[in-house]
Scaffold this motif. Structure first.
Motif, PDB file in Angstrom:
ATOM      1  N   LEU A 146       0.846  -1.182   0.000  1.00  0.00           N
ATOM      2  CA  LEU A 146       0.000   0.000   0.000  1.00  0.00           C
ATOM      3  C   LEU A 146       0.890   1.243   0.000  1.00  0.00           C
ATOM      4  O   LEU A 146       2.069   1.170   0.267  1.00  0.00           O
ATOM      5  N   MET A 147       0.277   2.386  -0.308  1.00  0.00           N
ATOM      6  CA  MET A 147       1.160   3.531  -0.522  1.00  0.00           C
ATOM      7  C   MET A 147       0.806   4.746   0.326  1.00  0.00           C
ATOM      8  O   MET A 147       1.063   5.863  -0.061  1.00  0.00           O
ATOM      9  N   TYR A 148       0.225   4.519   1.499  1.00  0.00           N
ATOM     10  CA  TYR A 148      -0.046   5.674   2.356  1.00  0.00           C
ATOM     11  C   TYR A 148       1.240   6.110   3.028  1.00  0.00           C
ATOM     12  O   TYR A 148       1.967   5.302   3.591  1.00  0.00           O
ATOM     13  N   VAL A 149       1.521   7.390   2.943  1.00  0.00           N
ATOM     14  CA  VAL A 149       2.740   7.923   3.535  1.00  0.00           C
ATOM     15  C   VAL A 149       2.348   9.142   4.351  1.00  0.00           C
ATOM     16  O   VAL A 149       1.584   9.985   3.892  1.00  0.00           O
ATOM     17  N   LEU A 150       2.868   9.252   5.563  1.00  0.00           N
ATOM     18  CA  LEU A 150       2.519  10.390   6.408  1.00  0.00           C
ATOM     19  C   LEU A 150       2.827  11.697   5.698  1.00  0.00           C
ATOM     20  O   LEU A 150       3.804  11.802   4.965  1.00  0.00           O
ATOM     21  N   ASN A 151       1.983  12.694   5.955  1.00  0.00           N
ATOM     22  CA  ASN A 151       2.167  14.044   5.413  1.00  0.00           C
ATOM     23  C   ASN A 151       1.895  14.180   3.928  1.00  0.00           C
ATOM     24  O   ASN A 151       1.996  15.248   3.374  1.00  0.00           O
ATOM     25  N   GLN A 152       1.612  13.108   3.267  1.00  0.00           N
ATOM     26  CA  GLN A 152       1.474  13.199   1.812  1.00  0.00           C
ATOM     27  C   GLN A 152       0.182  12.588   1.314  1.00  0.00           C
ATOM     28  O   GLN A 152       0.017  12.373   0.123  1.00  0.00           O
ATOM     29  N   ASN A 153      -0.703  12.278   2.224  1.00  0.00           N
ATOM     30  CA  ASN A 153      -1.855  11.485   1.792  1.00  0.00           C
ATOM     31  C   ASN A 153      -2.871  12.236   0.960  1.00  0.00           C
ATOM     32  O   ASN A 153      -3.749  11.630   0.380  1.00  0.00           O
ATOM     33  N   ALA A 154      -2.762  13.547   0.896  1.00  0.00           N
ATOM     34  CA  ALA A 154      -3.672  14.266  -0.008  1.00  0.00           C
ATOM     35  C   ALA A 154      -2.868  15.091  -1.005  1.00  0.00           C
ATOM     36  O   ALA A 154      -3.294  16.139  -1.447  1.00  0.00           O
ATOM     37  N   ASN A 155      -1.718  14.588  -1.377  1.00  0.00           N
ATOM     38  CA  ASN A 155      -0.929  15.270  -2.408  1.00  0.00           C
ATOM     39  C   ASN A 155      -1.728  15.418  -3.686  1.00  0.00           C
ATOM     40  O   ASN A 155      -1.619  16.391  -4.403  1.00  0.00           O
ATOM     41  N   THR A 156      -2.463  14.395  -3.990  1.00  0.00           N
ATOM     42  CA  THR A 156      -3.322  14.420  -5.169  1.00  0.00           C
ATOM     43  C   THR A 156      -4.714  14.054  -4.688  1.00  0.00           C
ATOM     44  O   THR A 156      -5.106  12.903  -4.748  1.00  0.00           O
TER      45      THR A 156
END
Lengths: 318, 807
Positions: B152-162
């Motif tokens: 999976l690709m959830y990464v802290l601080n970046q989950n709404a980059n797109t």
């Protein structure tokens, strides 16, 4: 011999073949040819026997493998010079074809597929299993199956049986041939061949024999008889600088085609190229075509094309 | 025989400007939203978003560039990017403090020192007030340790980059009805509720209509501001011809948006401004135009009949529209290791052709105009899809293939015969399924009536299937060490180690269990994300035209659209299928090595196992060559994944499986350990449903035969098949006919989509060496095209590696 057990020696089966007849085709390449044209770009097709082929670029080096050298009974494989590869310096294997016993033991060990056997026996049924998978694509494109060589008619029984089976499936068939075969063999293939891809290399028989090793009378006679018996010919002229590209010879070739009348669907001019050079290396045969023979330029080809048009022929550069 | 129309000097000049502009970052939006959010802390939810957007409409700079006939800009300079701090912000602080956006390998941006200082001065506020930070606060229990599991690709601080994007509203309604009518409708609904008393669940409906009234009023004001600017410029204009144009534009901008469009030119301007308005509101992520030829055909016909337009003039307007659509881009987090869509890509997909709601061919003159734009202007964006069916006109086929020969991968070819049944499987009625369009890359969706969220509900939605097989043979632990070099925690199910498995059934079962396990986690996270996104990012500007929302009184984010779904895409089908076949062939069928040896070789990244590696790569049949044993695993992997995703539900209904990579196959590949199919650690994964790069050795027909082994109608969220052909194999009209036959046969037998790169690797190598000579070389990357010289090196290498077909 029973037809089900009939075997042919094949060196390649190529899908999505777009240069060997109309539409998208699957081409079956048979091994063995009585001619020795120096411009041949498939030298591995000439011998009637299975043979060794070595693509040194694929060898991963004796440091991690070297299995082939262990099994070679003839001492034809040895460690070559050091060279650099992606993973560092390696020593690839060197193959000496002159001492090779052609036993193919090494090919069983070569997992990199650098050493391989060129030429494998197939039954008609085995080939058909492969061909039938492509039928939808062949049909929709107005294509079909091409049997090529080598000289496929040198394996007459197999070739005819293969063409017959394909044609019975309702698929367009083409036979790519040098025309150098007894009329009996051509006649045998005629009812199951929708189109002959027919090479005309030189109109002068002595010159033809000097360069290809065989005279041309039989070839020309077969072409006439195919035409007379309702066959269709797509004539192919390899344009080889210094051999057959004189205006005189091209005129003679064109006249011959014109005489065959409507049987000739199109004349294709195939400019010589050096693309086959690496294949000579793989079977360790010197490339008979001098490196200084250059492909004819576009202007020349255009001129030759005009010449064909002048004879009222449908023609194209291929 | 395809004839390419002439490009007018105006279009040529504007194209030149487009290609020669390095985008600036414009802080106008950033400054407005910062002031608005800081001074309106009492506002929440949909009203906050509506009033914020109206504030933007009233105060954003209006910019009209030289020679333009269609206008709209999201910043204060041509091609500038706006900023969206409310969705994500940490990356920007990081880049401005520690890097230089002007020095990026791809997608550089010019940022002034003054703007930089201003952005950083608002750091404290935005680091907390953004959707990524909010997501992090809501991460489900137990998920934190999942980070880095390689699936999976959830990464802290970046989950709404797109964040929320990937949709297509009903643009046709916007053109034919106008926003004034919708505004009146919303206000009537409010009055009705006020009169009857706001009770029960009416609060949400009332707030929704109120928000619609605000944003529809806003977009009318915005359009009129552009009109006013045209009048101002006309006053200053010395050239009488340009002055007339500007006055004509002013009249148009003052009319449209409020009222129904009257002409082809009106409709183009309306489409563009509405599109840009949605970008300005909610970050421009994969917002798709839908069936543009269907919206425009009637206006073009009427203009032509009335003698108001000529085909040449219409083509010029269409060209200018395309140049505007190509222009917007967004500065987002840049990391060459994780950027999914390099090359200033925005994914504003347009759909052409196909059947109409009754099943008849819908091709019209605008369809051809759109392909003319793509083939002559050579723009990497917008991406375009051509819907194919059995009555697609022969000359349209021909034009489309000639276009794709010139403009790499434009259009993609989509089969109505497969996509319509696939959409009906996820619940669309026939009429709506027939009216589908493509979203973002290759995702089929009801046009203007289905909120299908193909890209996920709050952040991008991908699953790395290769990670699943690695966990399946390694007892639930990702073998890729962490950045600290340490072994990862186990996150998968403890299905044992490959060397403990004694039958192929055990291996297959372990893979199935891991896919199901991670898919459940993925769905869970997305469900949580959606519950936050619907409060932070309701979209009244989008909803006001979407079928269903005005009727239900609900925003699209709350399930107001007529139909709903959630999409996902899996990466690495080819590698997983090949890996399973390798395990079967090597350890069970032929017994050429033990499971222990194969396990050790994979865990050693094949180092010291060269012989085994060569057997695996060369002797074992791989997917893509028509080998039945290899192909049967493709069916298993594809259908296992599709069945688990398609049976999942989210807050708005069903999920829908897809298989397209964007460039996630290279990105995920970097952090994926070696695999049993002979792939080395860190190298790209296979893309879409294509065979592993370089492993399809028997040409395109064998490849297609293999790919057709699984049921593509299970992939309502789209499949992607990249085919690369050598140009000499397909030259001339004969080549075009052959390509058409191959595609048509693929579609007849159940293929959904195909996209093509007809370019030789020699050309691509040359472009790498002399980028200045190949500035206009457009290639298909995945679901989008890009200028080859503008994508980063790894991605270029991946493109070269993909098998070159034919020859």
């Amino acid at each position: 011999m029973s037809k089900t057990g009939l075997k042919g020696k094949i060196y390649d089966i190529q899908g999505f073949s777009v240069h060997d007849g109309p539409g998208v085709r699957t081409t079956v390449y048979l091994k063995g040819c009585p001619l020795r044209c120096p411009w041949c770009h498939s030298p591995e097709s000439q011998s009637f026997h299975s043979q060794m082929s070595y693509a040194s670029t694929r060898c991963t080096g004796v440091e991690t493998c070297g299995e082939c050298m262990k099994v070679c009974p003839a001492g034809a494989l040895e460690q070559g010079a050091e060279e650099s590869a992606a993973g560092g310096l390696i020593h690839k294997v060197r193959w000496h074809s002159e001492s090779c016993a052609q036993c193919f033991a090494c090919t069983q060990q070569c997992f990199a597929e650098a050493l391989s056997v060129c030429g494998k026996d197939y039954t008609v049924e085995e080939v058909m299993q492969i061909l039938r998978k492509d039928y939808d694509f062949l049909r929709s494109s107005g294509g079909g199956v091409t049997v090529s060589g080598g000289e496929a008619l040198s394996q007459e029984e197999f070739t005819v049986e293969l063409l017959r089976t394909v044609k019975a499936d309702g698929i367009h068939t083409a036979l790519d041939t040098t025309g150098f075969a007894p009329w009996k063999a051509v006649e045998h293939a005629l009812p199951c061949t929708d189109l002959f891809l027919y090479d005309l290399k030189h109109m002068d028989s002595a010159e033809h024999e000097r360069v290809t090793g065989v005279p041309n009378e039989q070839i020309l006679e077969n072409a006439r008889r195919i035409a007379a018996n309702g066959g269709k010919l797509q004539v192919r002229i390899p344009v080889i600088p210094g051999f057959n590209d004189s205006i005189e010879n091209l005129n003679a070739t064109a006249s011959f085609c014109a005489e065959l009348g409507e049987a000739v669907t199109v004349v294709q001019l195939l400019p010589f190229h050096h693309m086959g050079a690496s294949k000579y290396e793989r079977i360790q045969r010197p490339d008979p075509m001098p490196a200084d023979v250059l492909p004819p330029d576009d202007g020349q080809m255009q001129k030759y094309l005009e010449l064909m048009f002048d004879h009222g022929l449908q023609a194209m550069i291929h | 025989m395809v004839e390419w129309r002439e490009i007018t000097p105006r279009v040529a000049k504007m194209r030149e400007r487009y290609r020669n502009t390095v985008p600036h970052l414009c802080t106008a939006r950033f400054r407005l939203i910062t002031d608005f959010y800081m001074n309106n802390m009492e506002l929440t939810g949909i009203l906050k978003r509506a009033k914020n957007l109206r504030n933007l409409f009233e105060n954003m700079p209006v910019l009209i560039n030289e020679d333009e006939l269609i206008v709209g800009e999201q910043g204060s300079s041509y091609r500038a990017s706006a900023l969206y701090p409310e969705t994500n912000f940490a990356w920007l602080v990081d880049e401005l403090e520690n890097g230089d956006p002007g020095a990026r390998e791809s997608d550089p941006y010019i940022v002034s020192e003054e703007d930089k200082a201003y952005i950083l001065s608002k750091k404290e506020f935005w680091l907390h007030n953004n959707m990524s930070a909010m997501f992090d606060a809501y991460i489900p229990r137990g998920y934190r340790k999942m980070a880095g599991n390689g699936v999976l690709m959830y990464v802290l601080n970046q989950n709404a980059n797109t964040p929320v994007g990937h949709f297509c509203t009903n643009y046709d309604k916007a053109c034919t009805k106008g926003f004034g009518a919708v505004k009146r409708e919303a206000e009537e609904k409010m009055a009705e509720l006020e009169n009857s008393g706001i009770m029960g669940q009416d609060n949400e409906r009332y707030n929704f209509y109120r928000a619609v009234s605000i944003v529809t009023g806003g977009i009318i004001v915005w359009s009129k501001r552009y009109g006013k600017e045209c009048r101002r410029l006309a006053e200053l204009e010395a050239n009488p011809e340009r002055r007339t144009e500007l006055l004509d534009m002013a009249e148009r901008l003052e009319w449209i948006m409020e009222n129904p469009c009257r002409s082809f030119h009106d409709a183009l301007q309306c489409l563009y401004l509405y599109h840009l308005a949605m970008c300005l509101d909610g970050q421009q992520h994969g917002i798709s135009f839908g069936r543009v030829d269907q919206y425009l055909g009637k206006y073009y016909d009427a203009d032509l009949k009335a003698g108001r337009i000529t085909p040449e003039k219409a083509q010029e307007l269409m060209d200018l529209f395309y140049l505007k659509v190509a222009e917007p881009n967004k500065m987002i987090r840049y990391d060459p290791a994780t950027i999914a869509n390099p090359g200033y890509t925005s994914g504003f997909m347009m759909t052409m052709g196909g059947v109409d709601k009754e099943g008849n061919d819908a091709t019209n003159p605008v369809t051809y105009m759109m392909l003319q734009c793509a083939g002559r202007l050579l723009l990497h964006t917008p991406p375009q899809s051509l819907r194919i069916h059995k009555n697609t006109p022969a000359d349209l086929w021909e034009l489309a293939i000639e276009t794709t020969k010139r403009a790499g991968g434009v259009p993609t070819f989509e089969s109505d015969d497969v996509i319509i049944p696939a959409l009906m499987k996820r619940g669309l009625p026939l009429e709506s399924a027939r009216n589908y369009c493509l979203i973002g890359c290759v995702e089929p969706t009801g046009c203007g009536d289905e909120w299908a969220q193909p890209g996920g509900t709050g952040c991008e939605s991908y699953i790395n299937l290769v990670g699943c097989i690695l966990q399946a043979i390694n007892n639930g632990t990702n073998p890729m060490p962490g950045k600290d070099g340490k072994v990862r925690e186990h996150t998968g199910l403890q299905t044992g180690y490959l060397y403990e498995m004694t039958s192929m059934e055990q291996v297959v079962d372990a893979v199935k269990q891991q896919i199901e396990h991670f898919a459940r986690w993925h769905v869970g996270c997305q469900t949580i994300w959606e519950s936050i996104a619907r409060y932070q990012m309701p979209l009244p500007m989008v909803s006001c035209m979407y079928d269903g929302c005005m009727e239900s009184g609900k925003d699209v984010m709350w399930g107001g659209a007529k139909y709903n779904a959630t999409g996902n895409s899996a990466i690495g089908l080819g590698n997983v299928a090949d890996s399973l076949n390798v395990i079967d062939y090597m350890c069970f069928r032929k017994k050429l090595c033990t499971t222990r040896e194969l396990y050790d070789a994979v865990m050693a990244n094949w180092e010291g196992y060269e012989e085994l590696h060569q057997i695996v790569v060369n002797e074992v049949p791989h997917f893509g060559n028509g080998d039945e044993e290899a192909d049967k695993y493709v069916q298993f992997v594809a259908e296992t994944y599709a069945d688990v995703i398609n049976s999942a539900t989210g807050p708005r209904g069903r999920w829908s499986a897809g298989m397209y990579p964007v460039t996630m196959n290279t990105i995920m590949g970097r952090t994926t350990w070696a695999t049993p199919d002979g792939r080395k650690a860190g190298t790209p994964l296979s893309d879409g449903i294509s065979p592993v790069q370089g492993m399809d050795k028997n040409g395109p027909i064998a490849c297609l035969n293999s790919v057709l082994n699984f049921d593509q109608t299970k992939f309502g969220n789209g499949t992607l098949l990249n085919m690369k052909f050598h140009p000499t194999a397909l030259s001339g009209e004969e080549g075009t006919a052959k390509l058409k036959a191959v595609m048509q046969t693929y579609f007849d037998r159940g293929g959904m989509e195909m996209q093509l790169n007809i370019v030789d690797s020699k050309t691509l190598r040359a472009a790498q060496e002399r980028p200045e000579d190949y500035k206009d070389l457009v290639v298909r990357v995945a679901g989008f095209s890009a200028y080859f010289v503008e994508v980063f090196k790894d991605c270029q290498e991946d493109l070269i590696r993909r098998t070159e077909m034919g020859m």
